[in-house]
Scaffold this active site. Structure first.
Site, PDB file in Angstrom:
ATOM      1  N   SER A 104      26.252  43.529  45.505  1.00 11.33           N
ATOM      2  CA  SER A 104      26.744  42.698  46.926  1.00 11.33           C
ATOM      3  C   SER A 104      25.693  41.594  47.339  1.00 11.33           C
ATOM      4  CB  SER A 104      27.084  43.600  48.511  1.00 11.33           C
ATOM      5  OG  SER A 104      27.778  44.013  47.886  1.00 11.33           O
ATOM      6  N   GLY A 130      27.876  40.083  40.766  1.00  2.51           N
ATOM      7  CA  GLY A 130      29.494  39.816  41.375  1.00  2.51           C
ATOM      8  C   GLY A 130      30.252  38.511  41.600  1.00  2.51           C
ATOM      9  N   GLY A 131      31.087  39.740  43.198  1.00  4.01           N
ATOM     10  CA  GLY A 131      31.270  38.590  43.830  1.00  4.01           C
ATOM     11  C   GLY A 131      31.426  36.509  43.868  1.00  4.01           C
ATOM     12  N   GLU A 152      30.356  50.325  35.638  1.00  5.66           N
ATOM     13  CA  GLU A 152      31.680  50.355  35.802  1.00  5.66           C
ATOM     14  C   GLU A 152      31.947  50.555  34.547  1.00  5.66           C
ATOM     15  OE1 GLU A 152      32.548  46.125  37.504  1.00  5.66           O
ATOM     16  OE2 GLU A 152      32.027  46.907  39.083  1.00  5.66           O
ATOM     17  N   GLY A 157      30.227  46.006  44.585  1.00  6.65           N
ATOM     18  CA  GLY A 157      31.350  45.042  45.065  1.00  6.65           C
ATOM     19  C   GLY A 157      31.652  45.366  46.656  1.00  6.65           C
ATOM     20  N   GLU A 189      21.283  48.264  39.891  1.00  7.46           N
ATOM     21  CA  GLU A 189      22.850  47.955  41.189  1.00  7.46           C
ATOM     22  C   GLU A 189      22.634  49.365  41.970  1.00  7.46           C
ATOM     23  OE1 GLU A 189      24.890  44.237  39.797  1.00  7.46           O
ATOM     24  OE2 GLU A 189      25.054  46.042  38.091  1.00  7.46           O
ATOM     25  N   ASN A 229      27.963  38.066  36.946  1.00  9.88           N
ATOM     26  CA  ASN A 229      29.126  38.317  36.195  1.00  9.88           C
ATOM     27  C   ASN A 229      30.358  38.858  36.556  1.00  9.88           C
ATOM     28  OD1 ASN A 229      29.756  41.336  35.164  1.00  9.88           O
ATOM     29  ND2 ASN A 229      29.194  42.808  36.527  1.00  9.88           N
ATOM     30  N   TRP A 230      31.034  37.843  35.859  1.00  8.94           N
ATOM     31  CA  TRP A 230      32.383  37.557  35.668  1.00  8.94           C
ATOM     32  C   TRP A 230      33.115  39.278  35.632  1.00  8.94           C
ATOM     33  CZ3 TRP A 230      33.591  32.112  33.394  1.00  8.94           C
ATOM     34  CH2 TRP A 230      33.095  31.186  34.101  1.00  8.94           C
ATOM     35  N   LYS A 231      32.796  39.763  35.861  1.00  8.29           N
ATOM     36  CA  LYS A 231      33.767  41.373  35.090  1.00  8.29           C
ATOM     37  C   LYS A 231      34.604  41.291  34.632  1.00  8.29           C
ATOM     38  CE  LYS A 231      31.317  43.027  39.277  1.00  8.29           C
ATOM     39  NZ  LYS A 231      31.406  44.142  39.605  1.00  8.29           N
ATOM     40  N   HIS A 252      26.507  48.433  32.517  1.00  7.48           N
ATOM     41  CA  HIS A 252      26.796  48.604  33.590  1.00  7.48           C
ATOM     42  C   HIS A 252      27.583  49.659  34.186  1.00  7.48           C
ATOM     43  CE1 HIS A 252      29.379  46.504  36.866  1.00  7.48           C
ATOM     44  NE2 HIS A 252      27.795  45.955  36.595  1.00  7.48           N
TER      45      HIS A 252
HETATM   46  P1  PGA Z   1      28.677  42.847  43.197  1.00  3.72           P
HETATM   47  O1  PGA Z   1      28.798  42.946  42.203  1.00  3.72           O
HETATM   48  O2  PGA Z   1      27.849  41.530  43.446  1.00  3.72           O
HETATM   49  O3  PGA Z   1      30.311  42.221  43.672  1.00  3.72           O
HETATM   50  O4  PGA Z   1      28.186  43.822  44.467  1.00  3.72           O
HETATM   51  C1  PGA Z   1      27.403  43.227  41.691  1.00  3.72           C
HETATM   52  C2  PGA Z   1      27.812  43.756  39.480  1.00  3.72           C
HETATM   53  O5  PGA Z   1      28.440  44.531  39.680  1.00  3.72           O
HETATM   54  O6  PGA Z   1      27.148  43.091  38.885  1.00  3.72           O
END
Ligand code: PGA
Length: 249
Positions: free
Chosen positions: A211, A232-233, A98, A173, A167, A9-11, A96
């Site tokens: 994470s 994500g990251g 967010e 994050g 999640e 997930n590049w966000k 998601h």
């Molecule tokens: P993260 O994000 O791996 O940076 O914690 C995961 C996500 O939001 O899908």
């Protein structure tokens, strides 16, 4: 045994040049291993055309990060599922945390988005998870079951075509990963809920996200009900994403 799915997930990250070098590094790193698990990158909408061409003929599938709950028409700024399909999008994140948090997306809206994706032949990756306050109040199970139930109720037997991503919001994050045991406990609950909802639920992949990184992926992916990861990251660094893929393969 079903294949695991590793989805990045590049966000809201990336750019034309950065995307190209990340994908080149992933494709050359993948070479022979690619077929051992399903792999996807969920990218910002403006880059779908670029990624469609970069990924053509490769083992990496294209994903989007959101889809409109509407089929089309006067919805300024929205992107319809059929438009995603035009760019060979195979997966789409829905709900998601967010989006639930910053855009007020409700369980019902998320369920409708999943329905739109399914109708267009796109696999929705339905994201669910509890906040820290909900976990501390002992409500984790209640929250994730409620979020998933909305999708099951609206989508009926089609629910066997979805992917679920658990999640925990407090792990996204933050560098605070759920322990493999904490994650497995919730995955087992979700697995049971899905199995009760559909005779074909066994094929549904339940991903862990929050994470997940090169160092902890192996242990998390070793749990019996963890069928992959939503990253994500660590998906923005080719070496880390490749290590996670290797742990799943
Ligand atoms: P993260 O994000 O791996 O940076 O914690 C995961 C996500 O939001 O899908």
């Amino acid at each position: 045994m079903k294949k695991k799915l590793i989805a990045g997930n590049w966000k809201m990250n990336g750019g034309l040049a950065a995307n190209e070098s990340l994908i080149q590094a992933l494709l050359s790193g993948l070479a022979a291993k690619a077929a051992l698990c399903d792999i996807a990158v969920c990218v910002p909408a403006p880059y779908l055309a670029q990624l469609q061409s970069l990924l053509a003929g490769s083992a990496l599938a294209l994903g989007a990060q959101d889809v409109s709950a509407h089929e089309g028409g006067a919805y300024t700024g929205e992107v319809a599922a059929a438009m995603l399909k035009d760019f060979a999008v195979r997966y789409c994140l829905v709900g998601h945390s967010e989006r639930r948090l910053y855009h007020g997306e409700s369980d019902a809206l998320v369920a409708t988005k999943a329905q739109r994706a399914l109708a267009a032949g796109i696999t929705p990756i339905v994201c669910i998870g509890e906040t820290l306050a909900e976990r501390e109040a002992g409500k984790t199970e209640e929250v994730v079951k409620r979020q998933l139930a909305a999708v099951i109720q609206l989508n009926g037997h089609c629910v066997s075509e979805i992917v679920v991503a658990y999640e925990p919001v407090w792990a996204i994050g933050t560098g605070k990963t759920a322990s493999p045991e904490q994650a497995q406990e919730v995955h087992a609950v979700l697995r049971a809920q899905l199995n009760a909802a559909s005779a074909h639920a066994e094929r549904i992949q339940i991903l862990y996200g929050g994470s997940m990184n090169a160092a902890n992926a192996q242990q998390l992916l070793g749990q019996p009900d963890i069928d992959g990861g939503l990253i994500g990251g660590a998906a923005l660094k080719a070496a880390d994403f490749l290590t996670i893929i290797a742990a799943a393969a």
